[in-house]
Design a protein around this motif. Structure first.
Motif, mmCIF file in Angstrom:
data_model
loop_
_atom_site.group_PDB
_atom_site.id
_atom_site.type_symbol
_atom_site.label_atom_id
_atom_site.label_comp_id
_atom_site.label_asym_id
_atom_site.label_seq_id
_atom_site.Cartn_x
_atom_site.Cartn_y
_atom_site.Cartn_z
ATOM 1 N N GLU A 1 0.873 -1.175 0.000
ATOM 2 C CA GLU A 1 0.000 0.000 0.000
ATOM 3 C C GLU A 1 0.899 1.210 0.000
ATOM 4 O O GLU A 1 1.903 1.256 0.711
ATOM 5 C CB GLU A 1 -0.891 0.011 1.247
ATOM 6 C CG GLU A 1 -2.133 -0.803 1.066
ATOM 7 C CD GLU A 1 -3.192 -0.472 2.106
ATOM 8 O OE1 GLU A 1 -3.302 0.704 2.500
ATOM 9 O OE2 GLU A 1 -3.881 -1.409 2.493
ATOM 10 N N THR A 2 0.535 2.174 -0.802
ATOM 11 C CA THR A 2 1.345 3.379 -0.911
ATOM 12 C C THR A 2 0.449 4.549 -1.271
ATOM 13 O O THR A 2 -0.616 4.364 -1.856
ATOM 14 C CB THR A 2 2.472 3.208 -1.958
ATOM 15 O OG1 THR A 2 3.345 4.327 -1.891
ATOM 16 C CG2 THR A 2 1.930 3.052 -3.371
ATOM 17 N N GLU A 3 0.873 5.731 -0.911
ATOM 18 C CA GLU A 3 0.120 6.926 -1.285
ATOM 19 C C GLU A 3 0.319 7.223 -2.778
ATOM 20 O O GLU A 3 -0.610 7.557 -3.494
ATOM 21 C CB GLU A 3 0.599 8.109 -0.444
ATOM 22 C CG GLU A 3 -0.214 9.361 -0.585
ATOM 23 C CD GLU A 3 0.273 10.478 0.341
ATOM 24 O OE1 GLU A 3 -0.196 11.602 0.156
ATOM 25 O OE2 GLU A 3 1.120 10.231 1.225
ATOM 26 N N ILE A 4 1.561 7.063 -3.223
ATOM 27 C CA ILE A 4 1.906 7.336 -4.619
ATOM 28 C C ILE A 4 2.771 6.198 -5.138
ATOM 29 O O ILE A 4 3.759 5.825 -4.503
ATOM 30 C CB ILE A 4 2.672 8.667 -4.746
ATOM 31 C CG1 ILE A 4 1.805 9.831 -4.270
ATOM 32 C CG2 ILE A 4 3.128 8.896 -6.190
ATOM 33 C CD1 ILE A 4 2.552 11.128 -4.100
ATOM 34 N N LEU A 5 2.407 5.678 -6.301
ATOM 35 C CA LEU A 5 3.207 4.658 -6.971
ATOM 36 C C LEU A 5 3.812 5.281 -8.214
ATOM 37 O O LEU A 5 3.096 5.831 -9.054
ATOM 38 C CB LEU A 5 2.346 3.455 -7.378
ATOM 39 C CG LEU A 5 3.051 2.398 -8.231
ATOM 40 C CD1 LEU A 5 4.183 1.735 -7.452
ATOM 41 C CD2 LEU A 5 2.044 1.371 -8.739
ATOM 42 N N ILE A 6 5.128 5.198 -8.321
ATOM 43 C CA ILE A 6 5.826 5.662 -9.517
ATOM 44 C C ILE A 6 6.349 4.426 -10.227
ATOM 45 O O ILE A 6 7.061 3.622 -9.631
ATOM 46 C CB ILE A 6 6.980 6.627 -9.170
ATOM 47 C CG1 ILE A 6 6.423 7.882 -8.489
ATOM 48 C CG2 ILE A 6 7.779 6.989 -10.428
ATOM 49 C CD1 ILE A 6 7.469 8.845 -7.974
#
Length: 193
Positions: free
Chosen positions: A24-29
């Motif tokens: 889980e992450t706020e932003i995936l690059i």
């Protein structure tokens, strides 16, 4: 003959671990090249996960010319508004990268230089003249050269506010700079969102 990027010849690249479970992450690059790592740099205060399907420092960025320029034949778009937006986004990107390099003392062989677009046929001259109009419209200084001994060109334009870098050194130093702020995984694919 072995085709190997000149940027990779004298560069040691440390690996990051592979993603092994759902995250889980706020932003995936997705992508650890110049675009992905530069984006991560500006978002480093967020909860970020960056994944690279290969190894950071061995992809498209490391096989590029290392040229930072906005003088490109793809400036020609289907409207003046798009041309202006594209040109100015490229100029802004050059400034951002230069500032990152200066602010963080990134050792990537940054060197200011000139860029050229040139024509070797009369047909190619029309395309360059279209680009001249875009540059004029945006008050960009350039020089015209005719029959210059540059790749047998019969017409060319030159700008002076370009640069070259070692793109592999740039992204590896950015990766090192960000390693404590974001999660970085290599040899990892996004399979589901």
């Amino acid at each position: 003959m072995i085709n190997k990027s000149i940027w990779l010849k004298a560069t040691k690249i440390k690996s990051n671990k592979k993603i092994s479970e759902d995250q889980e992450t706020e932003i995936l690059i997705i992508g650890g090249g110049i675009t992905g790592l530069t984006t991560a740099y500006f978002l480093k205060d967020k909860k970020i996960t960056l994944i690279e399907r290969g190894k950071i420092g061995k992809g498209a960025t490391s096989n590029s010319t290392g040229k930072l320029t906005y003088l490109q034949d793809i400036l020609i778009k289907d409207s003046k508004e798009k041309e202006n937006l594209y040109l100015n986004s490229q100029i802004e990107a050059l400034k951002l990268i230069k500032n990152i390099i200066i602010e963080n003392n990134i050792k990537c062989n940054y060197e200011s230089n000139s860029s050229y677009l040139y024509a070797t046929t009369k047909k190619e001259i029309n395309k360059i003249k279209q680009i001249e109009q875009i540059l004029k419209r945006n008050n960009i200084n350039y020089k015209i050269k005719e029959n210059e001994n540059l790749y047998n060109s019969i017409y060319s334009i030159k700008i002076n506010d370009s640069a070259v870098i070692n793109p592999t050194k740039y992204i590896l130093e950015l990766k090192n700079l960000l390693k404590d702020n974001i999660k970085i995984y290599e040899n990892s694919n996004a399979t589901d969102f």
